[in-house]
Structures are given as structure tokens and as C-alpha cells.
Design a protein around this motif. Sequence first.
Motif, PDB file in Angstrom:
ATOM      1  N   ARG A  87     -20.168   0.431 101.766  1.00 42.71           N
ATOM      2  CA  ARG A  87     -18.829   1.381 102.233  1.00 42.71           C
ATOM      3  C   ARG A  87     -19.532   3.001 102.254  1.00 42.71           C
ATOM      4  O   ARG A  87     -20.274   3.073 101.392  1.00 42.71           O
ATOM      5  CB  ARG A  87     -17.971   1.231 101.129  1.00 42.71           C
ATOM      6  CG  ARG A  87     -17.059   0.011 100.998  1.00 42.71           C
ATOM      7  CD  ARG A  87     -15.980   0.028 100.340  1.00 42.71           C
ATOM      8  NE  ARG A  87     -16.062   0.653  98.914  1.00 42.71           N
ATOM      9  CZ  ARG A  87     -16.176  -0.475  97.826  1.00 42.71           C
ATOM     10  NH1 ARG A  87     -16.380  -1.500  98.051  1.00 42.71           N
ATOM     11  NH2 ARG A  87     -16.372   0.283  96.647  1.00 42.71           N
ATOM     12  N   TYR A  88     -18.932   3.517 103.108  1.00 44.41           N
ATOM     13  CA  TYR A  88     -19.471   4.893 103.353  1.00 44.41           C
ATOM     14  C   TYR A  88     -18.344   5.761 104.022  1.00 44.41           C
ATOM     15  O   TYR A  88     -17.618   5.258 104.804  1.00 44.41           O
ATOM     16  CB  TYR A  88     -20.734   4.853 104.425  1.00 44.41           C
ATOM     17  CG  TYR A  88     -21.155   6.196 104.752  1.00 44.41           C
ATOM     18  CD1 TYR A  88     -21.707   7.171 103.842  1.00 44.41           C
ATOM     19  CD2 TYR A  88     -20.884   6.696 106.043  1.00 44.41           C
ATOM     20  CE1 TYR A  88     -22.132   8.384 104.337  1.00 44.41           C
ATOM     21  CE2 TYR A  88     -21.498   7.883 106.415  1.00 44.41           C
ATOM     22  CZ  TYR A  88     -22.244   8.754 105.497  1.00 44.41           C
ATOM     23  OH  TYR A  88     -22.594  10.062 105.896  1.00 44.41           O
ATOM     24  N   ARG A  89     -18.213   6.856 103.393  1.00 45.01           N
ATOM     25  CA  ARG A  89     -17.168   8.031 103.887  1.00 45.01           C
ATOM     26  C   ARG A  89     -17.954   9.048 104.697  1.00 45.01           C
ATOM     27  O   ARG A  89     -18.484   9.942 103.878  1.00 45.01           O
ATOM     28  CB  ARG A  89     -16.166   8.383 103.135  1.00 45.01           C
ATOM     29  CG  ARG A  89     -15.101   9.378 103.513  1.00 45.01           C
ATOM     30  CD  ARG A  89     -13.851   9.592 102.577  1.00 45.01           C
ATOM     31  NE  ARG A  89     -13.120  10.538 102.791  1.00 45.01           N
ATOM     32  CZ  ARG A  89     -12.312  10.317 103.640  1.00 45.01           C
ATOM     33  NH1 ARG A  89     -11.952   9.304 104.286  1.00 45.01           N
ATOM     34  NH2 ARG A  89     -11.428  11.518 103.824  1.00 45.01           N
ATOM     35  N   GLY A  90     -17.813   9.096 105.772  1.00 48.31           N
ATOM     36  CA  GLY A  90     -18.603  10.222 106.372  1.00 48.31           C
ATOM     37  C   GLY A  90     -18.940   9.869 108.042  1.00 48.31           C
ATOM     38  O   GLY A  90     -18.850   9.102 108.387  1.00 48.31           O
ATOM     39  N   ALA A  91     -19.693  10.963 108.664  1.00 43.50           N
ATOM     40  CA  ALA A  91     -20.019  10.509 109.930  1.00 43.50           C
ATOM     41  C   ALA A  91     -21.295   9.775 109.981  1.00 43.50           C
ATOM     42  O   ALA A  91     -22.187  10.398 109.138  1.00 43.50           O
ATOM     43  CB  ALA A  91     -20.415  12.086 110.770  1.00 43.50           C
ATOM     44  N   LEU A  92     -21.345   8.944 110.623  1.00 39.33           N
ATOM     45  CA  LEU A  92     -22.439   8.074 110.629  1.00 39.33           C
ATOM     46  C   LEU A  92     -23.760   8.708 111.934  1.00 39.33           C
ATOM     47  O   LEU A  92     -23.170   9.409 112.597  1.00 39.33           O
ATOM     48  CB  LEU A  92     -22.211   6.625 111.412  1.00 39.33           C
ATOM     49  CG  LEU A  92     -21.561   5.803 110.446  1.00 39.33           C
ATOM     50  CD1 LEU A  92     -21.147   4.548 111.061  1.00 39.33           C
ATOM     51  CD2 LEU A  92     -22.448   5.455 109.078  1.00 39.33           C
ATOM     52  N   PRO A  93     -24.941   8.584 111.663  1.00 40.99           N
ATOM     53  CA  PRO A  93     -25.835   9.151 112.648  1.00 40.99           C
ATOM     54  C   PRO A  93     -25.604   8.419 113.871  1.00 40.99           C
ATOM     55  O   PRO A  93     -25.342   7.563 113.992  1.00 40.99           O
ATOM     56  CB  PRO A  93     -27.176   8.817 112.059  1.00 40.99           C
ATOM     57  CG  PRO A  93     -27.048   8.131 110.506  1.00 40.99           C
ATOM     58  CD  PRO A  93     -25.486   7.819 110.479  1.00 40.99           C
ATOM     59  N   ASP A  94     -26.088   9.283 115.111  1.00 39.59           N
ATOM     60  CA  ASP A  94     -26.026   8.828 116.395  1.00 39.59           C
ATOM     61  C   ASP A  94     -26.712   7.314 116.632  1.00 39.59           C
ATOM     62  O   ASP A  94     -26.333   6.720 117.333  1.00 39.59           O
ATOM     63  CB  ASP A  94     -26.413   9.781 117.342  1.00 39.59           C
ATOM     64  CG  ASP A  94     -25.582  10.976 117.248  1.00 39.59           C
ATOM     65  OD1 ASP A  94     -24.234  11.006 116.695  1.00 39.59           O
ATOM     66  OD2 ASP A  94     -25.981  12.225 117.800  1.00 39.59           O
ATOM     67  N   LEU A  95     -27.937   7.241 115.946  1.00 41.66           N
ATOM     68  CA  LEU A  95     -28.462   6.125 116.191  1.00 41.66           C
ATOM     69  C   LEU A  95     -28.272   4.856 115.372  1.00 41.66           C
ATOM     70  O   LEU A  95     -28.672   3.798 115.559  1.00 41.66           O
ATOM     71  CB  LEU A  95     -30.050   6.333 116.080  1.00 41.66           C
ATOM     72  CG  LEU A  95     -30.716   7.346 116.779  1.00 41.66           C
ATOM     73  CD1 LEU A  95     -32.081   7.390 116.420  1.00 41.66           C
ATOM     74  CD2 LEU A  95     -30.577   6.929 118.164  1.00 41.66           C
ATOM     75  N   PHE A  96     -27.026   5.150 114.696  1.00 42.85           N
ATOM     76  CA  PHE A  96     -26.665   4.011 113.675  1.00 42.85           C
ATOM     77  C   PHE A  96     -26.005   2.813 114.813  1.00 42.85           C
ATOM     78  O   PHE A  96     -25.196   3.113 115.495  1.00 42.85           O
ATOM     79  CB  PHE A  96     -25.652   4.410 112.771  1.00 42.85           C
ATOM     80  CG  PHE A  96     -24.984   3.125 111.957  1.00 42.85           C
ATOM     81  CD1 PHE A  96     -25.687   3.057 110.739  1.00 42.85           C
ATOM     82  CD2 PHE A  96     -23.989   2.556 112.236  1.00 42.85           C
ATOM     83  CE1 PHE A  96     -25.176   2.094 109.852  1.00 42.85           C
ATOM     84  CE2 PHE A  96     -23.378   1.762 111.244  1.00 42.85           C
ATOM     85  CZ  PHE A  96     -24.015   1.358 110.291  1.00 42.85           C
ATOM     86  N   LYS A  97     -26.607   1.577 114.664  1.00 44.58           N
ATOM     87  CA  LYS A  97     -25.658   0.489 115.484  1.00 44.58           C
ATOM     88  C   LYS A  97     -26.033  -0.831 114.757  1.00 44.58           C
ATOM     89  O   LYS A  97     -26.825  -0.934 113.902  1.00 44.58           O
ATOM     90  CB  LYS A  97     -26.635   0.469 116.731  1.00 44.58           C
ATOM     91  CG  LYS A  97     -26.257   1.554 117.569  1.00 44.58           C
ATOM     92  CD  LYS A  97     -27.062   1.472 118.995  1.00 44.58           C
ATOM     93  CE  LYS A  97     -26.774   2.333 120.049  1.00 44.58           C
ATOM     94  NZ  LYS A  97     -27.521   3.634 119.932  1.00 44.58           N
ATOM     95  N   GLU A  98     -25.200  -1.833 115.089  1.00 38.80           N
ATOM     96  CA  GLU A  98     -25.403  -3.103 114.472  1.00 38.80           C
ATOM     97  C   GLU A  98     -26.627  -3.713 115.118  1.00 38.80           C
ATOM     98  O   GLU A  98     -27.083  -3.477 116.244  1.00 38.80           O
ATOM     99  CB  GLU A  98     -24.133  -3.923 114.885  1.00 38.80           C
ATOM    100  CG  GLU A  98     -22.805  -3.332 114.238  1.00 38.80           C
ATOM    101  CD  GLU A  98     -21.768  -4.387 114.634  1.00 38.80           C
ATOM    102  OE1 GLU A  98     -21.653  -4.873 115.706  1.00 38.80           O
ATOM    103  OE2 GLU A  98     -20.672  -4.270 113.978  1.00 38.80           O
ATOM    104  N   GLY A  99     -27.164  -4.248 114.277  1.00 35.42           N
ATOM    105  CA  GLY A  99     -28.355  -5.065 114.473  1.00 35.42           C
ATOM    106  C   GLY A  99     -29.748  -4.038 114.570  1.00 35.42           C
ATOM    107  O   GLY A  99     -30.857  -4.468 114.759  1.00 35.42           O
ATOM    108  N   LYS A 100     -29.856  -2.787 114.131  1.00 34.45           N
ATOM    109  CA  LYS A 100     -30.585  -1.860 114.023  1.00 34.45           C
ATOM    110  C   LYS A 100     -30.867  -1.626 112.381  1.00 34.45           C
ATOM    111  O   LYS A 100     -30.094  -1.715 111.660  1.00 34.45           O
ATOM    112  CB  LYS A 100     -30.133  -0.787 114.488  1.00 34.45           C
ATOM    113  CG  LYS A 100     -30.046  -0.784 116.103  1.00 34.45           C
ATOM    114  CD  LYS A 100     -31.479  -1.164 116.838  1.00 34.45           C
ATOM    115  CE  LYS A 100     -31.017  -1.356 118.333  1.00 34.45           C
ATOM    116  NZ  LYS A 100     -32.142  -1.982 118.981  1.00 34.45           N
TER     117      LYS A 100
END
Length: 149
Positions: A87-100
Motif C-alpha cells: 500500500r502506498y499513498r502518494g504520486a507514483l513514478p512515471d515509469l511505474f507499470k505492472e510487470g516492471k
Amino acid sequence: MKARHKRLGLVLVGLAGLGIGVWLVLSAFQKNLVFFFTPSQIAAGEAPQARRFRIGGMVENGSLRRDADGLTVSFVVTDTARAVPVRYRGALPDLFKEGKGVVAQGKLGADGAFVADEVLAKHDENYMPPEAAHALKQAQAAATPEPQR
């Protein structure tokens, strides 16, 4: 007081000051030390319960969920052998993706989910933190049964 006693006193004061300085540096280092664990190590109980640490692996496909507030997300980090909900509260990095690949820093919650306060995504297709790459290889090797003879 003799000069010899004065020198001895100065040496002792200097050593005491040096000792206090070393203790302060080591204390600060210990507080800021953050260890890296894989989902398999967390499942095995090797991760600390009350201290911050990093978890690394791959974001499981189909696991990303966003809450209605737009800032709270949950996803699953896996090393192909085990998986840990995050669980995370905040803006995710632009490169954050499923499968990465991903590395998250935070604490393990009482419910077994990892509560992250920082999420890092790899910066290109070829990069993965060495610890995460090694852990993924170990998990894949452990999950792959040996051929029978």
C-alpha cells in the motif's frame, strides 16, 4: 600540576571526544541503515517487523488498484516465488507499470501488507537494482524443480 599530568589529561580528553564522535557517527549510520528484502524473505519471516526496509521485485500484472482519492494505491510485488501486497499513498513514478521492476521503502504492517512511504521504478528496460536481480534469479531457481533422472 606537572606538565606530564597536563599532557595526560589532554590526551584523555581528546580520546573521550574522539570516542563520543565515533559513537555519534555510528549511531546515525545505524538509524539510517535500510536493508533490502525480497517477497520470499518476507514470507519466511526474515524481514524486521518494526524497522524500515526495502522490498524489491516485479509488480504483478493485474494487481494495481487505485482508491477513490486518487493518491492511495495498492499493488502486489513478487519475486516469482512469493508475493507481498503493498500500500502506498502518494504520486507514483512515471515509469511505474505492472510487470516492471520496483523497489519500495517502508514498514511491514500488522496485517502482513507492506506500507510504503517511497516507491522507486527502474529508469530503463535494462536496469534493475543488483539486489533485486539477484533475488529474482534465486527465487526462480528455487521455484524451478530439478529434472528427475
